[in-house]
Each structure stands twice: as C-alpha cells, then as structure tokens.
Design an enzyme around this catalytic site. Sequence first.
Site, PDB file in Angstrom:
ATOM      1  N   GLU A   1       0.116  -1.477   5.605  1.00 36.76           N
ATOM      2  CA  GLU A   1       1.184  -1.068   6.520  1.00 36.76           C
ATOM      3  C   GLU A   1       1.066   0.400   6.875  1.00 36.76           C
ATOM      4  O   GLU A   1       1.335   0.802   8.005  1.00 36.76           O
ATOM      5  CB  GLU A   1       2.542  -1.354   5.871  1.00 36.76           C
ATOM      6  CG  GLU A   1       3.744  -1.174   6.789  1.00 36.76           C
ATOM      7  CD  GLU A   1       4.298   0.248   6.821  1.00 36.76           C
ATOM      8  OE1 GLU A   1       5.148   0.533   7.677  1.00 36.76           O
ATOM      9  OE2 GLU A   1       3.876   1.099   5.988  1.00 36.76           O
ATOM     10  N   GLU A   2       0.654   1.221   5.911  1.00 35.89           N
ATOM     11  CA  GLU A   2       0.616   2.666   6.117  1.00 35.89           C
ATOM     12  C   GLU A   2      -0.415   3.102   7.150  1.00 35.89           C
ATOM     13  O   GLU A   2      -0.369   4.223   7.643  1.00 35.89           O
ATOM     14  CB  GLU A   2       0.350   3.380   4.793  1.00 35.89           C
ATOM     15  CG  GLU A   2       1.485   3.274   3.781  1.00 35.89           C
ATOM     16  CD  GLU A   2       2.709   4.078   4.179  1.00 35.89           C
ATOM     17  OE1 GLU A   2       2.675   4.753   5.226  1.00 35.89           O
ATOM     18  OE2 GLU A   2       3.703   4.011   3.442  1.00 35.89           O
TER      19      GLU A   2
ATOM     20  N   ASP B   1       0.810  -1.220   0.000  1.00 38.66           N
ATOM     21  CA  ASP B   1       0.000   0.000   0.000  1.00 38.66           C
ATOM     22  C   ASP B   1       0.839   1.265   0.000  1.00 38.66           C
ATOM     23  O   ASP B   1       2.014   1.267   0.364  1.00 38.66           O
ATOM     24  CB  ASP B   1      -0.953   0.011   1.197  1.00 38.66           C
ATOM     25  CG  ASP B   1      -0.234  -0.022   2.541  1.00 38.66           C
ATOM     26  OD1 ASP B   1       0.776  -0.753   2.656  1.00 38.66           O
ATOM     27  OD2 ASP B   1      -0.676   0.666   3.486  1.00 38.66           O
TER      28      ASP B   1
ATOM     29  N   ASP C   1       7.542   4.440  -1.366  1.00 40.59           N
ATOM     30  CA  ASP C   1       7.173   3.845  -0.082  1.00 40.59           C
ATOM     31  C   ASP C   1       5.876   3.062  -0.282  1.00 40.59           C
ATOM     32  O   ASP C   1       4.800   3.615  -0.136  1.00 40.59           O
ATOM     33  CB  ASP C   1       7.003   4.949   0.954  1.00 40.59           C
ATOM     34  CG  ASP C   1       6.641   4.439   2.340  1.00 40.59           C
ATOM     35  OD1 ASP C   1       6.785   3.226   2.583  1.00 40.59           O
ATOM     36  OD2 ASP C   1       6.210   5.261   3.170  1.00 40.59           O
TER      37      ASP C   1
END
Length: 407
Positions: A174-175, A79, A140
């Site tokens: 994860e974000e 993500d 990222d």
Amino acid sequence: MMDVTERFLKYVKFDTQSNEEETVPITPGQIEFAKVLVEELKTMDLEDIYLDEKGYVMAYLPANIDKAMPALGFIAHLDTSPDMSGKGVRPQIIEEYGGLDIILNHEKNIILSPRDFPELKNYLGKTLITTDGTTLLGADDKAGVAEILTAIDYLKKHSEIPHGKICIAFTPNEEVGRGADHFNVERFGADYAYTIDGGPIGELEYENFNAAGAKIRFQGRNIHPGSAKGKMINAILLAQEFIDQLPKDETPAETEGYEGFYHITNIQGEVEEAKLRYIIRDFDSVSFVKRKEKMLQIADGINNKYGKDTVTIEIKDQYFNMKEKIEPVRHIVDTASKAMKAVGVVPDIRPIRGGTDGARLSYMGLPTPNIFTGGHNFHGKYEFIPTFAMEKAVEVILKIIEMYTEK
C-alpha cells in the site's frame, strides 16, 4: 483474548518495509507477516481464510443472525513505508506520560519533544508507544491490523453479540501505491468497507487527492567547456529551467487543507542527461487536469526553445478522489461518525492529503472510507501511538458493526 496493544507490539517486530521496485509477489517480510496472520485467523476459526501468491490475506466471519443486511469489510495493510527502515523495531512504552521530552535514543540524542510535536500534550497521563529513534514504529498500518483482529476476536468469543457478515483483508505494498493492484473485490464479498489506516484518534476521511506521477527526461549536449559557447546544452540547467516555471508556493511545504501541489521527489543529472520525478496532487478534478497540462506546456516550451525531444515527459495517473464514489452511499461515513460519538470519540472529518487503498477500491466498486488508527508522525523515527487510541479504534469497529445490525 490478546489485547490490541499486545498484538501491536508483536506485529511491529516483523520487517515489512516495502520498496519502489515492481516486486511480485512482494517483499519477503510481508509474506512472513501474512503467514503469521493466517495462523491467527485459523485459531479464531474464521471461514474462507485465504493467502494468495501476491500476499493478499482475506477471511470472513459469517453472520450469526437471520436478517438481510450489508456485508461489512475492514481492511489494513501489511507493509511499512520505504522512507525509513522497519527492521529491528524496538518499541518503547511510556506510561502515564507527563508532558516532558521523551528521549528516544541517548546515544544519538534523538528527542521526541512537545516543543516540536505539541500534540503530545493531548496525551497527558496516557500510555504512549514510541520508537527507539533508529527506525519507524510501524503503526502505519500494523496498528490497523491489530485493531481489526482484536475486534474480530472479540466478536468470535462473544457469539451472543449479533452481527452480519464481516469480511477482513490485509493488503501488500500500500505504501508504494500498489495495495489495490490485485485486490479481488468479488472474492472479498463486502458491500461496503473501511480502511483502518488513518492517523490521530477521531480521523474519518472520505476525500483524498487525485494523484499522478511524472517522469521528465532532459537531453543535453556536452561540449568541452573551453569551446562550448553556442554549442553546449546543459541538461541540469534545462531541469532547473523546468522547475523554475512551476509555482513556488504550490509545494507540500507551502500548502494545506484542500490545496494541491507539485512535489519533486527525485533529481539526477549530468550535462548530457538529467531526470526529474514529480508527484502531482489536487482534490479538484478540473484543477488536477490543469496541473498535468501545466507540466506538458512547460515541456513544450523548452522543446520549442531548444529543439524537438529536448524534453520528454510521461505523466501517469495513480488514483482519484474517492468522494465521488462515497457520496451516493454517504451513510457509511455517517455511521462511522455516529459510532465514534457513541464510544466517546470526537469525529474529525477531513480530506486525506494523500491516498489509501480505499481510494482505488472505491473506484473498483467497493466504497471504502478511512478510519483512524491513533498514530502520529508516520514514516519516521518520531512516530508514536497512544494505547488508548488503539483501544478506541477497536470500540469504533465494534460499534459500526452493531449499528448496521440495528438498521
């Protein structure tokens, strides 16, 4: 073999923006991206390729030598941040960067300038990949995904290179702090792992914040302002009173290094009711507890002043400093540092002023420090990544694998 830049440019086209909703399995774009990665893993002929209903991708490359050695894991996330759109990413390639302003978007006059981002001067003569000023880039952590797969593809195509069992995983959400929620450590099968999720070249991190989130609700009393004296309790002013009692110099904008903070992330309010959201961060576990106690004490003080349940507060721990779990197996950090030096990268060992999947995985029995992807200015339109930094990340992954083979 597809190189790391080619992979990265392919991956950023997928809109994998996560959101704060408790979405299960995950946002649709992440599933779409995960399926594409599964197909790539199949072309590499890896084993036990796995995509579950929640969006976790796992696979492994079996050892090609008969030697007892630890299984190594490499992890990245699918993500991108909810802070800015990742839809319709149009990367721009700046070859042989000359040190001047980079115009990201002529129409909106969005400029990536070394005056604002002096680190650009570190990449004179290098090729940079930037945004077009309308979205984030997605390094990222699509750079991490590309770097891991490029390294594994290289090993697969060069079977003469000895290695132990290599486990790879790509995680969703994860974000928004949920990347490890459903991570099956036992199935993953690694003894030690590395997240490839850091920033500029050289970053190596095994310390992170202890983290908690706080939801605070203020119950006011709304009376016509013409006759409100001694009767009205304005919930917005209660929220202000709460904010004013926290240290003014302990916010993200005023802290660095190992300094912790209180960070207000949301405020909503009317006279009758107001709500605040905070995140609480500290590297030291004792100070972390004191920060949470401070917020509870402020709430108690307001309740004593205005009446029971004027303020209700809920504080929930999110993750903890992985240092405690990494120190007993410090060799995984030392090996990564030596690997960087061996390929011409200067290690920059620093604390993460945030968290990674590795923080939670370390407490789930899988010690997992964090290694650079090479990117800068994550989560926004000024994000960029030098291509040579991605190439060096691939070299570091391969060198770590080699070094454990030699142990």
